[in-house]
Design an enzyme around this catalytic site. Structure first.
Site, PDB file in Angstrom:
ATOM      1  N   HIS A 188       0.830  -1.205   0.000  1.00 29.54           N
ATOM      2  CA  HIS A 188       0.000   0.000   0.000  1.00 29.54           C
ATOM      3  C   HIS A 188       0.865   1.257   0.000  1.00 29.54           C
ATOM      4  O   HIS A 188       0.549   2.242  -0.675  1.00 29.54           O
ATOM      5  CB  HIS A 188      -0.923  -0.023   1.215  1.00 29.54           C
ATOM      6  CG  HIS A 188      -1.935  -1.128   1.171  1.00 29.54           C
ATOM      7  ND1 HIS A 188      -3.265  -0.926   0.865  1.00 29.54           N
ATOM      8  CD2 HIS A 188      -1.811  -2.458   1.376  1.00 29.54           C
ATOM      9  CE1 HIS A 188      -3.913  -2.074   0.888  1.00 29.54           C
ATOM     10  NE2 HIS A 188      -3.046  -3.024   1.207  1.00 29.54           N
ATOM     11  N   ASP A 224      -5.769   5.904   1.984  1.00 33.54           N
ATOM     12  CA  ASP A 224      -5.910   4.525   1.538  1.00 33.54           C
ATOM     13  C   ASP A 224      -7.370   4.126   1.684  1.00 33.54           C
ATOM     14  O   ASP A 224      -8.049   4.524   2.633  1.00 33.54           O
ATOM     15  CB  ASP A 224      -5.016   3.607   2.385  1.00 33.54           C
ATOM     16  CG  ASP A 224      -4.909   2.213   1.815  1.00 33.54           C
ATOM     17  OD1 ASP A 224      -5.896   1.451   1.924  1.00 33.54           O
ATOM     18  OD2 ASP A 224      -3.849   1.865   1.264  1.00 33.54           O
ATOM     19  N   HIS A 281       3.110 -13.956  -5.801  1.00 32.82           N
ATOM     20  CA  HIS A 281       1.979 -14.085  -4.884  1.00 32.82           C
ATOM     21  C   HIS A 281       0.734 -13.380  -5.422  1.00 32.82           C
ATOM     22  O   HIS A 281      -0.325 -13.452  -4.811  1.00 32.82           O
ATOM     23  CB  HIS A 281       2.349 -13.508  -3.524  1.00 32.82           C
ATOM     24  CG  HIS A 281       2.600 -12.021  -3.552  1.00 32.82           C
ATOM     25  ND1 HIS A 281       3.477 -11.443  -4.440  1.00 32.82           N
ATOM     26  CD2 HIS A 281       2.100 -11.001  -2.805  1.00 32.82           C
ATOM     27  CE1 HIS A 281       3.504 -10.127  -4.240  1.00 32.82           C
ATOM     28  NE2 HIS A 281       2.677  -9.841  -3.267  1.00 32.82           N
ATOM     29  N   ASN A 327       0.445  -4.646  -6.852  1.00 28.73           N
ATOM     30  CA  ASN A 327       1.605  -3.934  -7.394  1.00 28.73           C
ATOM     31  C   ASN A 327       2.410  -4.848  -8.320  1.00 28.73           C
ATOM     32  O   ASN A 327       2.787  -4.459  -9.431  1.00 28.73           O
ATOM     33  CB  ASN A 327       2.521  -3.433  -6.270  1.00 28.73           C
ATOM     34  CG  ASN A 327       1.943  -2.251  -5.531  1.00 28.73           C
ATOM     35  OD1 ASN A 327       1.128  -1.505  -6.058  1.00 28.73           O
ATOM     36  ND2 ASN A 327       2.369  -2.068  -4.295  1.00 28.73           N
ATOM     37  N   SER A 328       2.679  -6.063  -7.876  1.00 25.44           N
ATOM     38  CA  SER A 328       3.434  -7.007  -8.696  1.00 25.44           C
ATOM     39  C   SER A 328       2.676  -7.347  -9.980  1.00 25.44           C
ATOM     40  O   SER A 328       3.270  -7.481 -11.056  1.00 25.44           O
ATOM     41  CB  SER A 328       3.722  -8.287  -7.912  1.00 25.44           C
ATOM     42  OG  SER A 328       4.623  -8.047  -6.851  1.00 25.44           O
TER      43      SER A 328
END
Length: 474
Positions: free
Chosen positions: A21, A118, A367, A371-372
């Site tokens: 985050h 957030d 995972h 973001n990935s």
């Protein structure tokens, strides 16, 4: 302070204090800074100290118009329930006091003109309402997983939550079809929804936080229109105005001013030696393995992954965090280092975007954190999916079933399956299809973030329409 500085819009950025985050919001903050905003970025005290300890001093620079502040960590402990209870119960008062201090004339900074919160830190809403300023929620998870969380009340109504017993967590329960959510793909199952279903307190936290978004002024999402259009269309019918700015990593690349390039937010020291090692590999020959900042394994699972990776026959770069094994240190299988000599690189953390853009990378075992996922799409890298928790299950389903760039590894990790799927990804017919799909997604993501693209224009729009300060185009 000069009047020009005093008149700058001032955005206070409050991320959920978790690595993924924070990483996403720091990119958004840099974009707004370039567009003329004074930025106050808030960490908890322990997170601030951890980032400072793992990076060079200029990763948290003292700048006149990009500043870092801290609030106490509350009662956060090692378990997830304590973490979320602390965010809900302990952060509101110190956050309010900090914003009040920033608004004092003696603070030396412009008055706070907006809050970027957030989407899971809704405690900011009361402060924004009191000041009469916008509170824009920043959703750093996928739109499809956010829509999944929005179904939690309906899951209760249909009797699917909570499971009646441990027995109900069997495959028959987890495979239950969830084909009734407007905007979502029809192949969804219970197991593909953000997986807090059997964790009562965390389930309630996310159920309440998603509902709180109805009170936000607007919502910014790290996705792009072409990727999640049906889901975004559904969310737009329910929530305040939604602005898609993804992939943020590509949008940020269009900023010519890189004065904040060294501002980093990593919890671990990044190993740049891996880039030199990658430089000696053949194009698209290396599988990159990184399970993110939160996932933990039993050591036997790590051993199965290790032998599967080694037995695949492919070169690999594997990130193994010091805390990746639950309650213990990671112990790799006996003989493993001898087996991988010359074709494997192990490290505790790395600069992921630089790795994924490297020409030697041919695949990513991930995972499925958002973001990935965004980064793999940005750079055209197909993935093997091993989701851990939260939104990652939903991302995995979409990567495999909708976007066609993923293969899932089963929950019960077996070395044979790991080796087989790495080989398929790196050189099989399915892998070739995935690579073609990944190249198309890369093209779409690039177009969205370029001048005139949907995400590029949405950055202009959210500033003009919500955040209150129109700036010239990048």
């Amino acid at each position: 302070m000069g009047s020009s500085t005093r008149s700058k819009p001032h955005a206070v950025c409050m991320p959920l204090p978790a690595q993924g985050h924070i990483n996403a919001m720091i990119k958004l903050a840099k974009l707004l800074h370039f567009k003329g905003f004074h930025i106050t970025f808030i960490y908890t005290e322990s997170i601030y100290n951890r980032i400072l300890a793992s990076s060079s001093p200029d990763s948290l620079p003292c700048s006149t118009d990009f500043q870092f502040e801290t609030i106490p960590d509350g009662m956060m402990a090692g378990d997830m329930v304590s973490f979320f209870e602390s965010v809900r119960d302990d952060f509101a008062d110190p956050f309010g006091e900090l914003v009040k201090r920033l608004n004092e004339p003696s603070s030396g900074v412009p008055p706070v003109s907006c809050i970027i919160s957030d989407s899971f830190t809704s405690f900011t809403l009361g402060v924004a309402a009191e000041l009469g300023i916008p509170d824009v929620f920043f959703c750093s998870v996928s739109a499809c997983s956010y829509l999944g969380m929005l179904q939690y009340d309906e899951l209760i109504r249909r009797g699917l939550v909570p499971p009646e017993s441990e027995r109900d967590l069997s495959n028959s329960y987890l495979e239950t079809s969830i084909d009734w959510i407007p905007g979502m793909i029809k192949s969804m199952r219970v197991k593909d929804l953000p997986n807090f279903l059997q964790q009562d307190k965390i389930f309630k936290y996310f159920k309440d936080e998603v509902q709180s978004a109805l009170q936000a002024t607007a919502i910014i999402m790290n996705t792009f229109d072409e990727l999640e259009f049906p889901v975004l269309n559904r969310l737009s019918a329910i929530f305040p105005p939604i602005y898609t700015l993804g992939p943020l990593n590509l949008l940020y690349d269009h900023i010519p001013d890189k004065s904040l390039k060294n501002v980093r937010s990593s919890f671990w020291k990044e190993d740049h030696d891996c880039l030199k090692w990658l430089g000696d590999r053949m194009p698209q020959s290396v599988i990159y393995i990184n399970f993110g900042s939160v996932a933990v394994f039993k050591n036997q699972q790590l051993i199965e992954f290790g032998w599967g990776i080694a037995n695949s026959g492919h070169d690999f770069l594997w990130v193994i965090r010091p805390d990746i094994v639950d309650g213990d240190s990671a112990i790799l299988p006996k003989g493993f280092l001898r087996e991988i000599e010359g074709r494997g690189f192990l490290t505790s953390w790395c600069p992921q975007e630089e790795v994924l853009t490297h020409s030697s990378i041919g695949g990513f075992l991930t995972h499925c954190g958002w973001n990935s996922t965004m980064e793999s799409m940005s750079f055209g890298v197909p993935v093997l999916c091993y989701p851990y928790f939260g939104d990652q299950q939903t991302n995995c389903r979409y990567l495999c079933d909708e976007w066609g760039i993923g293969l899932e590894i089963g929950d019960d990790v077996r070395r044979e399956e790991v080796a087989e799927k790495i080989r398929e990804l790196m050189g099989g017919e399915k892998g070739k299809d995935m690579r073609r799909n990944a190249a198309k997604l890369k093209e779409n993501a690039t177009k969205a973030s370029e001048v005139g693209g949907s995400s590029f224009l949405n950055l202009e729009r959210v500033i003009k329409e919500v955040l209150g300060k129109e700036r010239s185009c990048i």
